[in-house]
Each structure stands twice: as C-alpha cells, then as structure tokens.
Design a protein around this motif. Structure first.
Motif, PDB file in Angstrom:
ATOM      1  N   VAL A 186       9.620   3.613   8.233  1.00 45.00           N
ATOM      2  CA  VAL A 186       8.390   3.996   8.921  1.00 45.00           C
ATOM      3  C   VAL A 186       7.376   2.845   8.911  1.00 45.00           C
ATOM      4  O   VAL A 186       6.666   2.623   9.880  1.00 45.00           O
ATOM      5  N   PHE A 187       7.353   2.122   7.814  1.00 44.46           N
ATOM      6  CA  PHE A 187       6.356   1.043   7.684  1.00 44.46           C
ATOM      7  C   PHE A 187       6.961  -0.337   7.919  1.00 44.46           C
ATOM      8  O   PHE A 187       6.480  -1.334   7.413  1.00 44.46           O
ATOM      9  N   ARG A 188       8.049  -0.407   8.694  1.00 46.45           N
ATOM     10  CA  ARG A 188       8.705  -1.699   8.908  1.00 46.45           C
ATOM     11  C   ARG A 188       7.836  -2.597   9.787  1.00 46.45           C
ATOM     12  O   ARG A 188       6.873  -2.152  10.402  1.00 46.45           O
TER      13      ARG A 188
ATOM     14  N   GLU B 252       0.791  -1.219   0.000  1.00 46.27           N
ATOM     15  CA  GLU B 252       0.000   0.000   0.000  1.00 46.27           C
ATOM     16  C   GLU B 252       0.836   1.289   0.000  1.00 46.27           C
ATOM     17  O   GLU B 252       0.611   2.188  -0.798  1.00 46.27           O
ATOM     18  N   SER B 253       1.822   1.341   0.906  1.00 41.46           N
ATOM     19  CA  SER B 253       2.520   2.613   1.080  1.00 41.46           C
ATOM     20  C   SER B 253       3.716   2.757   0.139  1.00 41.46           C
ATOM     21  O   SER B 253       4.373   3.780   0.145  1.00 41.46           O
TER      22      SER B 253
ATOM     23  N   TYR C 163      15.544   9.076   1.619  1.00 42.22           N
ATOM     24  CA  TYR C 163      14.138   9.235   1.993  1.00 42.22           C
ATOM     25  C   TYR C 163      13.266   8.055   1.572  1.00 42.22           C
ATOM     26  O   TYR C 163      12.283   7.751   2.221  1.00 42.22           O
ATOM     27  N   SER C 164      13.687   7.361   0.484  1.00 44.60           N
ATOM     28  CA  SER C 164      12.949   6.133   0.148  1.00 44.60           C
ATOM     29  C   SER C 164      13.133   5.107   1.255  1.00 44.60           C
ATOM     30  O   SER C 164      12.189   4.426   1.659  1.00 44.60           O
TER      31      SER C 164
ATOM     32  N   TRP D 208       4.010   1.040  -3.392  1.00 44.90           N
ATOM     33  CA  TRP D 208       3.999   0.627  -4.805  1.00 44.90           C
ATOM     34  C   TRP D 208       4.289   1.788  -5.741  1.00 44.90           C
ATOM     35  O   TRP D 208       4.990   1.644  -6.745  1.00 44.90           O
ATOM     36  N   ASP D 209       3.784   2.962  -5.367  1.00 45.49           N
ATOM     37  CA  ASP D 209       3.982   4.113  -6.236  1.00 45.49           C
ATOM     38  C   ASP D 209       5.466   4.494  -6.301  1.00 45.49           C
ATOM     39  O   ASP D 209       6.008   4.750  -7.377  1.00 45.49           O
ATOM     40  N   ALA D 210       6.127   4.497  -5.143  1.00 47.47           N
ATOM     41  CA  ALA D 210       7.555   4.821  -5.127  1.00 47.47           C
ATOM     42  C   ALA D 210       8.350   3.782  -5.923  1.00 47.47           C
ATOM     43  O   ALA D 210       9.285   4.129  -6.652  1.00 47.47           O
TER      44      ALA D 210
ATOM     45  N   TYR E  68      13.762   5.774   4.339  1.00 50.58           N
ATOM     46  CA  TYR E  68      13.020   6.235   5.519  1.00 50.58           C
ATOM     47  C   TYR E  68      11.568   5.763   5.458  1.00 50.58           C
ATOM     48  O   TYR E  68      10.992   5.316   6.445  1.00 50.58           O
ATOM     49  N   GLN E  69      10.992   5.828   4.239  1.00 55.84           N
ATOM     50  CA  GLN E  69       9.596   5.393   4.099  1.00 55.84           C
ATOM     51  C   GLN E  69       9.453   3.910   4.445  1.00 55.84           C
ATOM     52  O   GLN E  69       8.509   3.506   5.119  1.00 55.84           O
TER      53      GLN E  69
END
Lengths: 337, 451
Positions: A325-327, A55-56, A318-319, A58-60, A321-322
């Motif tokens: 955050v969702f680990r 979800e958080s 920053y990728s 796929w776009d990246a 980091y994302q």
C-alpha cells in the motif's frame, strides 16, 4: 520414538525462531539503520523523507521483536530466562533506547522545536543497535551456564569480542537502512545513500570475517565444527556467500539497482548469521544448553505450532500488503509537520 | 531503608511501576479503536461527514496513546526473563506460550493494519480502510484477551502439574479457560470500554461547555452515553461476580480486600467493613464501620454464609499491604457507582429533552460531571490491578510459586539503577503525553476535512 519426535519439533521451532529473528533483523534493522543515518544529514527535507519512509511501518517492524520474545519464551523457556538474565544490562539498555526512539519518533510531530527530537531519534537508534549487537556478541562469546543457571558476572558480556560484534551489527543495520532508502528515494538523497552503503558494507564485511575467524580461537566446539567434514563445508560456504553478496552489492550500487542492492545487503547478514548458527548448532546457548534439552514438551511445541506456526504465512501476507500500500518513492510536497 | 537492599523487592517494585504505567494505555487502545470502528462504520452507512471528521480527530489521540502503549509494553515481556527468570523457567511452557500467541494473533494484526488505518485513507478504498480499522480493534481486544488469560492462570493455575519443578500442561482447555479467566477477561475488557467512553464523552462535554463545535461534539457525547448505558451496568454486574469468584478460589485475597480477620461461626453472619483501619501486626482492625451480616450476603448470598477470615491462613500466606488492597478496592467500587450516577443523570436529561444543541449548555453541572469522569476510569483500573496483583501475594502463581522464589539472582545496584531509570523515563513520558495530548485537544477537530 518420542525422543525423535521431540527432536524434530525442537528443530522446527529452532527454524521458526531463526526465521523470526531474521525478519526482525532485516525489518527493524533497516528501520534502526535509517535512524542511524538520520544523524548524518543536515538537510531538513532529506530528514523529513527519511522519517516519512518509516511512518507507516516502524511499529510493525518492532513487533517482530515482541513476537520473537514470546515464541522463545514458550518454546525454549530456559534459553529465554537465562539469556535475558545474563544479558540484563544490554537488554535493559536496548529497551530504554527503543522507548526513547519510539517516543522521539511519534512525539516530534507535535513538538515546537524538533531538533532535539531528531537527535533523540538518531542517537537512540544507534544505542539500540549497539545494545543488540553487544547482547548478541555476549551470547556467542559464551555465557557461563551451569545446571540451568547463569553463573557469570552481570558484566560478563562486556568483552572486546562483543564490542566488535556490536560495531558489526551497527554497520549492518546502517547498510540495510541505506539500501532501503535507495528504494524509497531519488535524486541527491539517493546519491548520498549509495555512498553511505559503500562505507557501511565495507565495514560490515570486514568485521564479519574478523568475527568468524576470531570465534574458533576461544571456542573449541566451533573450531571442531569448522574442521569437521560434515558441517565445515557449510560454514565455509556461507562465509563465501557473504563475500560474494558483498561484491554483488558493490555492482548493484554502482549501477543503481535499488531492489538488488537491498537484496544483497540482506544476504550478507543472513549468510554471516547462518555461518555462525551452523558453527554452534545444536546449542542454543553456546556450549552449554542444547536444543532438545532446552525445549518445552512436545505437547506445547505442537500446540504452539498450531497457534503460531500456521499464522506466520498470514502475518507475512498482511505485513506485505501494508508495504504494498505504501510502495513507491516518498513524496513530501505535502505539508509535513 | 533495609528493604531497598533487597533485589527481589526491587524487582517487584520495578514490575509494579512498569505494569501500572503500561496498563494506562491499552485501556484507550482497546476502547477507542472500537469507537473508531463505530465512527467509520456510521460514516459509510449514513454518509454523515461529521462521523468521518470524528474518526480522523480521535485517531490523532489514538496514535499518541498507542505509541506510548507499545513502547511501555515492550519492557514487560523482557522483564519476565530478565528479572523473573525462575518464574520464566518454571512456567514458560504455558505462560510463554500464551505470550507468543498474543504476539502472533494480536500484536502483529494490530501493527500490520495500523499504518493503513492511520496513513492509508487516500491509498485504499473506504471499505478496505474500514477493514483495517476493524483489524486494529480486533488485535487490541485479542491482546487484552491473551494477557488476561496468562494473568488469570497465575490466579487460578488450572490444567497443569509440576514435573522437576517445571509446569507441564495436562489440558490446554482447562489452563486457558481457568476459573478466573472469564471474569478476568471480561472485567478488563469492559474497563477498557468504560474508560474510553468516559474519555470520549468527557472531552466532548469539555468542548460543549466551552461552546466549541457544539453540534459536532453533541454527536460524540450521545454516542458515548449510548455506550455507557450498556457498559456500566454490565461492568458492575461482572465486577460483583468476579469478586464472588475470588471468595471461592482465592479466599486469602478476598479476606484481605474486605479486611476480614475472623472466620464467622456457623450461626452468625460476617460483617462487611465499610471503612476500617487494618492492623496486620495485631491481626485485627483498629477500628471499623461495619454492616452486620453484609459480607456473608455479598460473598455467599446468605445471611449466615461462612466467609474465611485472614487468620485462617498462616501469617506468611496472608497478602501484604492489606490497607492498600482494602482502600484500592473501595475506590474502584466508588468510581463504578459514580459512573452509574452520571449515566442515570444523563438519561434523565435526555428523556426530558435537554440534550439538544440549544439546551445542553444550560446544564453545565452535568457536563462537568462528565469532564470529572475522564481520569476516573484510569484510576479505577489501576485500583483493580492493585487488588488483583497485591492480593495474590505472597504467591506469583497462586499456591504454586512464591514471588520470593521466582526472581532472578541480580545485584541490587543493577536492579536499583533500572528501577530508577524506569521511574524517570516514565515520568517524562507521562508529562510529555499530557502536554501533547492537550495540544491536540486544544487545537480541536478539522471541520473542513472532506474525503
């Protein structure tokens, strides 16, 4: 002197684009892989976990493809133009598959009956992977280029060789997806992922070896590079590294080492790809378009290096980091749809 | 239809279909992301829980819109190589470079923080979340910036020369800050803001009209109006000046968008055609309602200022579809005037104290005027792009490369198939978006939400 600088710059960009391709293959590879594997589950909760794991991000992940395209367009315009034109059909199929995939993923939240959307997501993931594989197979299978123009047929990429490569890419993505899910899941779904990883890895390593043995039979340049004392040992080394990674993966799967399993899956793809790249170097479009010849002028390469090259570490931070955050394992006791 | 046998024409049609469809979504991505920053910032500053709920509610529409934007933008980058390989080979050195910048500076930034912005509310501290929202907004605006840099360079290709039929950059500064760029970038960016503000205000007006959460949506309505006060007059000013720039640098386009055929003589002003029926075959207008000297005033600021007519150019160098260009331009201007009228009307209502929770529903006409404005920003932007791109024809890089010489050599059947597929897929996508967006809107905000 000028020529030397130009060659160095062209090689730097070759490496940067290689890095972007690698990041795309790993990141969108596991992303597409999760989509492929979603077809093999009938359990709604499992599927919900799989979808949530993407979800958080796929776009990246898909954005690396856009970046890869832009960088290739700027640094090697000839390669960009000739490759996309000659691989028009698989590229367009990939694009349509990615369109379907993206909107199946985002719109399913709002749909009343999500079965159709789930199937759409799974099949478009398979189709996008197949199309990428066949395009890559078509590229290394050889494009007829003469005087900077594609001379082949619009279906020229469609060969038994490229079909084999594309099955290899699909199994590689499935393996990346399965080992990524191992990290994000626990319990019965994790057990299933481990089993799927075994199957996908066996298929991938078999095809990888077959492809690398097949290439010298139609490509004398690759055969010569392999026989050559300078480049040959490297090709053999990376091929062996892929095999070694495969066995390390098996052991990691057996002992449920989650991070290691993902790591060795990445190494299999990386080693296989590097072996192929060394065999073709310095040709970007195999056997017809060389690195320096295809590159933009030094001035542009330097300007792009300042604008893009120095941003790569920042992008990675920053990728990363994302992801940080969702680990952790996916929990879905919260309301899902 | 003989023209459908022509693969260059089909590639052009395909590019216009994909571009006209794609541009619908960045309008809101750019504008709404800034609005989300404002709501979130207001929440942190004033602790008004409604701002927090607004940020969550509009983010749902943002995500839906953003997804369609991403997946419809992807094809365009690849179309340059696939359908326009000769353009890509010739211009890649600059054009591809700029697209690469867009990817590295804009898209990655946007994508790298989008997940945190949408799903990270409970995982990061509020200030970090605000930072993520800011980065998404910055990424979206930077992407608009670089795309308009690339496109404006195709209008006024400065800072380069040709070597072996390939573009070589002499000055990056001149190429990036080309003559059209300041107007192109600002006009598009303000179009994004205006469209988003009227969507925000229009949807808020719809809720108020339907007596749903009046107090809640009055806040977003007023915020939209405050934005509009700045954005609409500025946009009209920028639009007017970007038009004047076209008269200087792309006179054939300018003459086409005014259907102006004959260059006026020294002691006579050029008339401005309010409405007309251009006839390219006859190289004149079949009829026209015109204001004497009007065009000289608009283009040069002088009563008798000289304005080049279309006949000053060879027929082969005149843009096609002059009727389309002429009326697209007029529709865009008309929508701008409508926005201005709605803005003034709302200002009067506010000053006379009628924009309160108790009284606003007594003014249904004003609310309906805002609701009617929801699609108009989109329509105006489409018109603007038609004027900009069709008006540049027959050139793809103005004065340097003709569109006909830019295309890949592809079998007609293949291009026809992908064109058809794009039309079908995008139509489905559009309808689905409308269905799902209206579900989100009908469901309304969650007013029980707390941090």
């Amino acid at each position: 002197m000028d020529n030397e600088i130009h060659t160095i710059l062209a090689n730097i960009w070759f490496l940067i684009i290689g890095l972007m391709l690698f990041l795309y293959v790993v990141l969108d590879g596991f992303d597409l892989g999760v989509g492929i594997l979603s077809l093999f589950t009938r359990n709604d909760k499992h599927r919900a976990i799989m979808m949530t794991s993407l979800e958080s991000i796929w776009d990246a992940n898909e954005t690396w493809l856009v970046l890869l395209g832009g960088a290739l367009f700027g640094a090697f315009p000839l390669v960009f133009a000739i490759t996309l034109q000659s691989l028009y059909v698989p590229v367009m199929v990939m694009i349509f598959a990615l369109i379907f995939r993206g909107f199946s993923f985002e719109f399913r939240h709002h749909a009343k009956d999500i079965t159709l959307w789930n199937l759409g997501f799974g099949y478009s993931s398979v189709l996008a992977s197949l199309a990428q594989g066949i395009a890559f197979g078509g590229l290394i299978g050889g494009l007829l280029v003469f005087d900077g123009n594609y001379q082949g047929k619009v279906w020229g990429w469609f060969t038994p060789f490229s079909l084999l490569v594309s099955v290899g890419v699909v199994s590689g993505y499935a393996l990346l997806g399965a080992t990524y899910l191992m990290i994000k899941t626990e319990g019965s779904i994790q057990v299933k992922c481990i089993y799927q990883a075994y199957v996908a890895a066996a298929l991938q390593i078999t095809i990888l070896i077959a492809v690398i043995i097949w290439i010298p039979r139609f490509n004398p340049y690759f055969a010569a590079r392999w026989a050559n004392n300078l480049s040959g040992p490297y090709i053999s080394f990376f091929l062996l590294l892929a095999v070694f990674a495969f066995f390390m993966l098996l052991s990691a799967l057996q002992r449920r080492f989650e991070i290691r399993a993902f790591f060795w899956s990445v190494i299999i793809s990386l080693a296989g790809f590097t072996a192929v790249a060394i065999g073709y170097y310095p040709f970007l479009i195999p056997a017809s378009l060389g690195l320096s010849q295809a590159a933009s002028s030094s001035k542009t390469l330097i300007f792009m290096l300042a604008g893009i090259g120095f941003l790569i570490p920042i992008m990675l931070v920053y990728s990363g980091y994302q992801y940080l955050v969702f680990r952790g394992k996916i929990q879905i006791d919260m309301p899902m749809e | 239809m003989e023209i459908l046998q022509d693969s260059v024409f089909l590639s052009r049609l395909q590019f216009s279909v994909t571009a006209l469809f794609h541009i619908l979504w960045p309008l809101m991505t750019v504008g709404l992301s800034i609005i989300l920053v404002v709501f979130e910032g207001l929440w942190l500053k004033t602790a008004d829980i409604d701002c927090y709920r607004h940020a969550h509610f509009w983010a749902k529409l943002f995500l839906l819109n953003f997804s369609v934007g991403v997946i419809s933008g992807l094809p365009m980058e690849f179309e340059f190589g696939a359908n326009w390989s000769r353009f890509s080979i010739m211009a890649g050195e600059f054009f591809g470079n700029i697209l690469g910048f867009e990817g590295a500076m804009a898209f990655m930034l946007e994508a790298g923080f989008l997940g945190i912005m949408l799903f990270g509310w409970t995982r990061v501290p509020p200030i970090m979340h605000l930072f993520a929202t800011c980065m998404v907004a910055l990424g979206a605006s930077l992407s608009a910036f670089w795309i308009l840099v690339a496109n404006s360079w195709m209008q006024t290709p400065d800072g380069i020369h040709l070597e072996n039929n390939r573009v070589v950059v002499d000055s990056y500064f001149d190429a990036i800050f080309n003559k059209n760029m300041p107007w192109g970038v600002s006009h598009m960016w303000f179009a994004c803001l205006a469209t988003s503000l009227f969507v925000l205000g229009g949807l808020s007006a719809w809720y108020i009209l339907n007596k749903r959460h009046t107090a809640f949506f009055l806040k977003s309505f007023k915020l939209a109006f405050l934005g509009v006060i700045f954005v609409v007059p500025l946009q009209i000013f920028i639009g007017h000046n970007s038009g004047k720039e076209v008269f200087v640098n792309q006179p054939a386009k300018a003459a086409a968008l005014e259907a102006h055929w004959d260059t006026n003589e020294n002691d006579k002003g050029a008339a401005w055609n309010l409405l007309t029926w251009p006839n390219k075959a006859e190289q004149q207008n079949d009829w026209a309602i015109a204001i004497p000297n009007g065009l000289s005033w608009i283009a040069t600021g002088e009563r008798h200022g000289q304005v080049q007519g279309l006949k000053a150019f060879l027929k082969g160098d005149q843009p096609p579809a002059i009727l389309l260009i002429f009326y697209s331009f007029r529709l865009m201007v008309l929508i701008g005037m409508y926005f201005l009228a709605v803005m003034l009307w709302t200002a009067v209502a506010w000053i006379s104290g009628r924009l309160t929770v108790e009284l606003i529903a007594n003014n249904p006409l004003l609310l309906r005027a805002w609701i009617a404005a929801i699609p108009l920003g989109y329509l105006a932007s489409e018109c603007g792009w038609i004027v900009r791109e069709v008006g540049r024809q027959p050139w793809v890089i103005y004065g340097i490369l003709r569109t006909r010489d830019a295309a890949s050599v592809l079998p007609t059947s293949v291009v026809a198939s992908t064109l058809l597929a794009f039309i079908v897929v995008y139509s489905i996508l559009f309808v689905l978006f409308l269905i799902f967006a209206s579900r989100i809107i009908r469901k309304g905000p969650d007013l029980t939400l707390t941090p």
